[in-house]
Design an enzyme around this catalytic site. Structure first.
Site, PDB file in Angstrom:
ATOM      1  N   ARG A 146       0.815  -1.217   0.000  1.00 27.55           N
ATOM      2  CA  ARG A 146       0.000   0.000   0.000  1.00 27.55           C
ATOM      3  C   ARG A 146       0.846   1.263   0.000  1.00 27.55           C
ATOM      4  O   ARG A 146       0.349   2.340  -0.339  1.00 27.55           O
ATOM      5  CB  ARG A 146      -0.981  -0.032   1.181  1.00 27.55           C
ATOM      6  N   GLU A 203       5.194  -9.359  15.580  1.00 35.37           N
ATOM      7  CA  GLU A 203       4.615  -9.755  16.867  1.00 35.37           C
ATOM      8  C   GLU A 203       4.839 -11.271  17.085  1.00 35.37           C
ATOM      9  O   GLU A 203       5.235 -11.701  18.147  1.00 35.37           O
ATOM     10  CB  GLU A 203       3.121  -9.424  16.862  1.00 35.37           C
TER      11      GLU A 203
HETATM   12  O1  PRP Z   1       3.376   0.072  11.655  1.00 35.75           O
HETATM   13  P1  PRP Z   1       3.168  -1.421  11.503  1.00 35.75           P
HETATM   14  O2  PRP Z   1       2.628  -2.067  12.734  1.00 35.75           O
HETATM   15  O3  PRP Z   1       4.400  -2.112  10.971  1.00 35.75           O
HETATM   16  O4  PRP Z   1       1.987  -1.636  10.442  1.00 35.75           O
HETATM   17  C1  PRP Z   1       1.870  -0.870   9.265  1.00 35.75           C
HETATM   18  C2  PRP Z   1       2.043  -1.719   8.034  1.00 35.75           C
HETATM   19  O5  PRP Z   1       0.985  -2.698   7.956  1.00 35.75           O
HETATM   20  C3  PRP Z   1       0.355  -2.583   6.689  1.00 35.75           C
HETATM   21  O6  PRP Z   1       0.968  -3.380   5.739  1.00 35.75           O
HETATM   22  P2  PRP Z   1       0.644  -4.914   5.494  1.00 35.75           P
HETATM   23  O7  PRP Z   1       1.712  -5.741   6.136  1.00 35.75           O
HETATM   24  O8  PRP Z   1      -0.766  -5.187   5.902  1.00 35.75           O
HETATM   25  O9  PRP Z   1       0.860  -5.088   3.927  1.00 35.75           O
HETATM   26  P3  PRP Z   1       0.125  -4.466   2.629  1.00 35.75           P
HETATM   27  O10 PRP Z   1       0.549  -3.006   2.515  1.00 35.75           O
HETATM   28  O11 PRP Z   1       0.710  -5.278   1.527  1.00 35.75           O
HETATM   29  O12 PRP Z   1      -1.365  -4.612   2.771  1.00 35.75           O
HETATM   30  C4  PRP Z   1       0.551  -1.133   6.299  1.00 35.75           C
HETATM   31  O13 PRP Z   1       0.420  -0.934   4.907  1.00 35.75           O
HETATM   32  C5  PRP Z   1       1.955  -0.848   6.790  1.00 35.75           C
HETATM   33  O14 PRP Z   1       2.942  -1.255   5.859  1.00 35.75           O
HETATM   34  N1  ADE Z   2      -5.438  -1.330  11.807  1.00 34.96           N
HETATM   35  C1  ADE Z   2      -4.876  -1.317  10.586  1.00 34.96           C
HETATM   36  N2  ADE Z   2      -5.616  -0.969   9.505  1.00 34.96           N
HETATM   37  C2  ADE Z   2      -5.063  -0.967   8.269  1.00 34.96           C
HETATM   38  N3  ADE Z   2      -3.797  -1.333   8.022  1.00 34.96           N
HETATM   39  C3  ADE Z   2      -3.020  -1.675   9.068  1.00 34.96           C
HETATM   40  N4  ADE Z   2      -1.725  -2.043   9.152  1.00 34.96           N
HETATM   41  C4  ADE Z   2      -1.438  -2.297  10.452  1.00 34.96           C
HETATM   42  N5  ADE Z   2      -2.521  -2.084  11.226  1.00 34.96           N
HETATM   43  C5  ADE Z   2      -3.523  -1.699  10.386  1.00 34.96           C
END
Ligand code: PRP
Ligand code: ADE
Length: 181
Positions: free
Chosen positions: A68, A105
């Site tokens: 994203r 985690e």
């Molecule tokens: O601050 P954090 O606790 O590390 O979480 C934030 C991350 O989690 C989500 O990614 P996700 O791993 O869901 O991957 P995506 O972007 O491919 O959906 C979001 O896009 C961030 O990269």
């Molecule tokens: N609560 C949340 N919603 C969307 N993206 C996330 N990535 C990590 N935590 C999230």
């Protein structure tokens, strides 16, 4: 005298973020940007606000984190007239890559970048859609430094401030939509 805000300055972007309970697991409230991306004026305003923040750091290059993070990094690079590089999850990038393993985690993960994506000393702004615990962005910053980048800031559309992710990041942090609880 204070300037009169234009309609775009006062646009409430939270209105177009959809909150989905219990995704991807029970107890997590997921902040879904699909509805923001689908709303043309709101998405345009999101990119405009991010561009105003990011421009101030005078970066040489933008880097987005899979997946994203790519959504904001790509239009922002066009808007600011900059190149854009990708940090991806393990095994997705061709050619010579540099990786960084980091703890989740439960278990661990790895982010990678192509070895020639950043020139030594380039000023880089890291982009992702959302800052939660900060683990992903911290790993991205460590990886960028390992390939010689000067990471000047990290910018997010959404910050879940109650998770205190920005305290894990030793760079300037910007976000344009904040949730305090
Ligand atoms: O601050 P954090 O606790 O590390 O979480 C934030 C991350 O989690 C989500 O990614 P996700 O791993 O869901 O991957 P995506 O972007 O491919 O959906 C979001 O896009 C961030 O990269
Ligand atoms: N609560 C949340 N919603 C969307 N993206 C996330 N990535 C990590 N935590 C999230």
């Amino acid at each position: 005298m204070r300037p009169i805000p234009s309609d775009s300055d006062t646009m409430d972007l939270k209105r177009v973020i959809r909150n989905i309970p219990d995704f991807p697991k029970p107890g997590i409230l997921f902040y879904d940007i699909s509805t923001l991306l689908a709303d043309a004026p709101a998405w345009k305003e999101t990119v405009r606000r991010l561009a105003n923040r990011v421009r101030a750091y005078q970066p040489d290059l933008l880097v987005g984190i899979e997946s994203r993070g790519f959504l904001s990094a790509a239009p922002l690079a066009v808007e600011l007239g900059l190149g854009f590089a990708m940090i991806r999850k393990r095994g997705k990038l061709p050619g010579t890559t540099i990786g960084h393993d980091y703890a989740l985690e439960y278990g661990e993960d790895r982010v990678e970048i192509q070895a020639d994506a950043v020139k030594h000393g380039q000023r880089v702004v890291l982009l992702d859609d959302l800052l939660a615990t900060g683990g992903t962005a911290a790993a991205g910053i460590t990886l960028l430094r390992s390939v010689g980048a000067e990471v000047v800031s990290a910018a997010f559309i959404i910050e879940l401030a109650f998770l205190r992710g920005r305290e894990r990041l030793d760079v300037a942090v910007d976000s344009i939509i904040t949730y305090d609880e």
